[in-house]
Scaffold this active site. Structure first.
Site, PDB file in Angstrom:
ATOM      1  N   ASN A 293       0.854  -1.189   0.000  1.00 14.66           N
ATOM      2  CA  ASN A 293       0.000   0.000   0.000  1.00 14.66           C
ATOM      3  C   ASN A 293       0.891   1.240   0.000  1.00 14.66           C
ATOM      4  O   ASN A 293       1.496   1.563   1.015  1.00 14.66           O
ATOM      5  CB  ASN A 293      -0.890  -0.037   1.255  1.00 14.66           C
ATOM      6  CG  ASN A 293      -1.703   1.230   1.458  1.00 14.66           C
ATOM      7  OD1 ASN A 293      -1.781   2.069   0.556  1.00 14.66           O
ATOM      8  ND2 ASN A 293      -2.296   1.370   2.636  1.00 14.66           N
TER       9      ASN A 293
ATOM     10  N   LYS B 167       0.004   4.282  -0.191  1.00 13.59           N
ATOM     11  CA  LYS B 167      -0.645   5.449   0.425  1.00 13.59           C
ATOM     12  C   LYS B 167      -0.462   6.678  -0.494  1.00 13.59           C
ATOM     13  O   LYS B 167      -0.439   6.519  -1.709  1.00 13.59           O
ATOM     14  CB  LYS B 167      -0.117   5.677   1.835  1.00 13.59           C
ATOM     15  CG  LYS B 167      -0.213   4.391   2.673  1.00 13.59           C
ATOM     16  CD  LYS B 167       0.001   4.589   4.137  1.00 13.59           C
ATOM     17  CE  LYS B 167      -0.105   3.236   4.841  1.00 13.59           C
ATOM     18  NZ  LYS B 167      -0.025   3.343   6.291  1.00 13.59           N
TER      19      LYS B 167
ATOM     20  N   GLY C  94       2.901   2.031  10.891  1.00 15.92           N
ATOM     21  CA  GLY C  94       3.899   3.095  10.757  1.00 15.92           C
ATOM     22  C   GLY C  94       4.658   3.408  12.030  1.00 15.92           C
ATOM     23  O   GLY C  94       5.329   4.433  12.109  1.00 15.92           O
TER      24      GLY C  94
ATOM     25  N   GLU D 230      -6.744   4.485   8.242  1.00 17.77           N
ATOM     26  CA  GLU D 230      -6.571   5.922   7.974  1.00 17.77           C
ATOM     27  C   GLU D 230      -7.841   6.515   7.374  1.00 17.77           C
ATOM     28  O   GLU D 230      -8.208   7.645   7.669  1.00 17.77           O
ATOM     29  CB  GLU D 230      -5.347   6.132   7.055  1.00 17.77           C
ATOM     30  CG  GLU D 230      -4.046   5.935   7.829  1.00 17.77           C
ATOM     31  CD  GLU D 230      -2.873   5.451   6.991  1.00 17.77           C
ATOM     32  OE1 GLU D 230      -2.898   5.559   5.755  1.00 17.77           O
ATOM     33  OE2 GLU D 230      -1.908   4.937   7.602  1.00 17.77           O
TER      34      GLU D 230
ATOM     35  N   HIS E 100      -9.405   1.064   5.164  1.00 17.93           N
ATOM     36  CA  HIS E 100      -8.116   1.204   5.863  1.00 17.93           C
ATOM     37  C   HIS E 100      -8.329   2.098   7.085  1.00 17.93           C
ATOM     38  O   HIS E 100      -9.133   3.042   7.039  1.00 17.93           O
ATOM     39  CB  HIS E 100      -7.082   1.823   4.914  1.00 17.93           C
ATOM     40  CG  HIS E 100      -5.698   1.809   5.482  1.00 17.93           C
ATOM     41  ND1 HIS E 100      -5.285   2.740   6.411  1.00 17.93           N
ATOM     42  CD2 HIS E 100      -4.662   0.974   5.294  1.00 17.93           C
ATOM     43  CE1 HIS E 100      -4.028   2.468   6.752  1.00 17.93           C
ATOM     44  NE2 HIS E 100      -3.634   1.399   6.094  1.00 17.93           N
TER      45      HIS E 100
ATOM     46  N   SER F  97       3.739  -2.344  10.310  1.00 17.43           N
ATOM     47  CA  SER F  97       5.182  -2.441  10.509  1.00 17.43           C
ATOM     48  C   SER F  97       5.799  -3.769  10.065  1.00 17.43           C
ATOM     49  O   SER F  97       6.749  -4.252  10.687  1.00 17.43           O
ATOM     50  CB  SER F  97       5.542  -2.140  11.969  1.00 17.43           C
ATOM     51  OG  SER F  97       5.181  -0.804  12.299  1.00 17.43           O
TER      52      SER F  97
ATOM     53  N   GLU G 262      -5.075  -5.125  10.814  1.00 17.13           N
ATOM     54  CA  GLU G 262      -4.033  -4.124  11.010  1.00 17.13           C
ATOM     55  C   GLU G 262      -4.280  -3.371  12.312  1.00 17.13           C
ATOM     56  O   GLU G 262      -5.082  -2.415  12.337  1.00 17.13           O
ATOM     57  CB  GLU G 262      -4.032  -3.115   9.855  1.00 17.13           C
ATOM     58  CG  GLU G 262      -3.807  -3.721   8.487  1.00 17.13           C
ATOM     59  CD  GLU G 262      -3.291  -2.676   7.497  1.00 17.13           C
ATOM     60  OE1 GLU G 262      -2.171  -2.862   7.003  1.00 17.13           O
ATOM     61  OE2 GLU G 262      -3.983  -1.680   7.253  1.00 17.13           O
TER      62      GLU G 262
END
Ligand code: PGA
Length: 244
Positions: free
Chosen positions: A9, A11, A168, A94, A92, A202, A162
């Site tokens: 991904n 992003k 991250g 985010e 996702h 990660s 996730e």
């Protein structure tokens, strides 16, 4: 045996020059593992043409739930399918956090993806507070159930677990925690034996092999480490090795 997946991904990263990196990724020599790259919308069509004839598939990071219409700035699942992409990431964390995507919206988007003939990668995951309160398993099982549309099957849906706190940050749950979560999620799935459940958060070349060997982990959804071909190729090879 479920085929392992290495999904990258990107992003909101990547300009046209990044297609060189994509071609390096697509040239990774594997025989079994599936490779899917999710570039930004602006590169989708070029990326889909660039990987033709390789094992690498291309997907979008989001789609709208409507078929078409007055939704300025949005992109439909049919448009994504139309330029040669095969997958789309839905829900996702985010997007859930920054753009207010509820389980209901995620479910509608996944249904739209299916109608257009795309495979939906539906993302779920708990916050650090929930993990610390011991509610992660329960929360994620409920989030999964609420996010899955009617007709979801192993041929049109992939799940990505996730944990938000692992994205991250360099933090990763223990293998035991990943195993426990993936087993719990699988219990709740339609088409349970065949549907793939990826781990994301990660994943790096240094931990991919270990994570992909955990029971019920069918590969990874990778952010940061998918931007560099050298790193992502190592992760692809880890997925291949985990298949034996
Ligand atoms: P990360 O992101 O690999 O950079 O932690 C994963 C993701 O958001 O899918």
């Amino acid at each position: 045996m479920r085929t392992k997946i290495a999904a990258g991904n990107w992003k909101m990263n990547g300009l046209r020059g990044s297609l060189t990196e994509l071609l390096l990724i697509a040239s990774t020599e594997v025989e079994q593992a599936e490779i899917i790259i999710f570039p930004p919308m602006t590169l989708l069509a070029e990326a889909a043409s660039a990987v033709q004839g390789t094992r690498t598939k291309i997907g979008a990071q989001n789609c709208h739930q409507a078929v078409n219409g007055a939704y300025t700035g949005e992109v439909s699942a049919e448009m994504i399918e139309n330029i040669g992409a095969t997958h789309v990431i839905i829900g996702h964390s985010e997007r859930r956090a920054l753009y207010g995507e509820s389980d209901e919206i995620v479910k509608a988007k996944a249904a739209a993806a299916h109608s257009a003939g795309l495979t939906a990668i539906i993302c779920i995951g708990e916050s650090l507070e929930m993990r610390q309160a011991g509610e992660a398993d329960h929360f994620c099982a409920a989030q999964l159930l609420a996010s899955l549309p009617e007709g979801a099957s192993a041929s049109n849906t992939i799940i990505a677990y996730e944990p938000i706190w692992a994205i991250g940050t360099g933090l990763v749950p223990s293998n035991a925690d990943i195993a426990q979560m993936h087993a719990r999620l699988r219990e709740n799935l339609p088409d349970a034996e065949a549907m793939r459940i990826l781990y994301g958060g990660s994943v790096k070349p240094s931990n991919a092999a270990e994570i992909f060997a955990v029971d019920n982990v069918d590969g990874g959804l990778v952010g940061g480490a998918s931007l560099k071909a050298e790193d992502f190729s190592a992760i692809i090879r880890a997925a291949e090795t985990a298949m034996g």
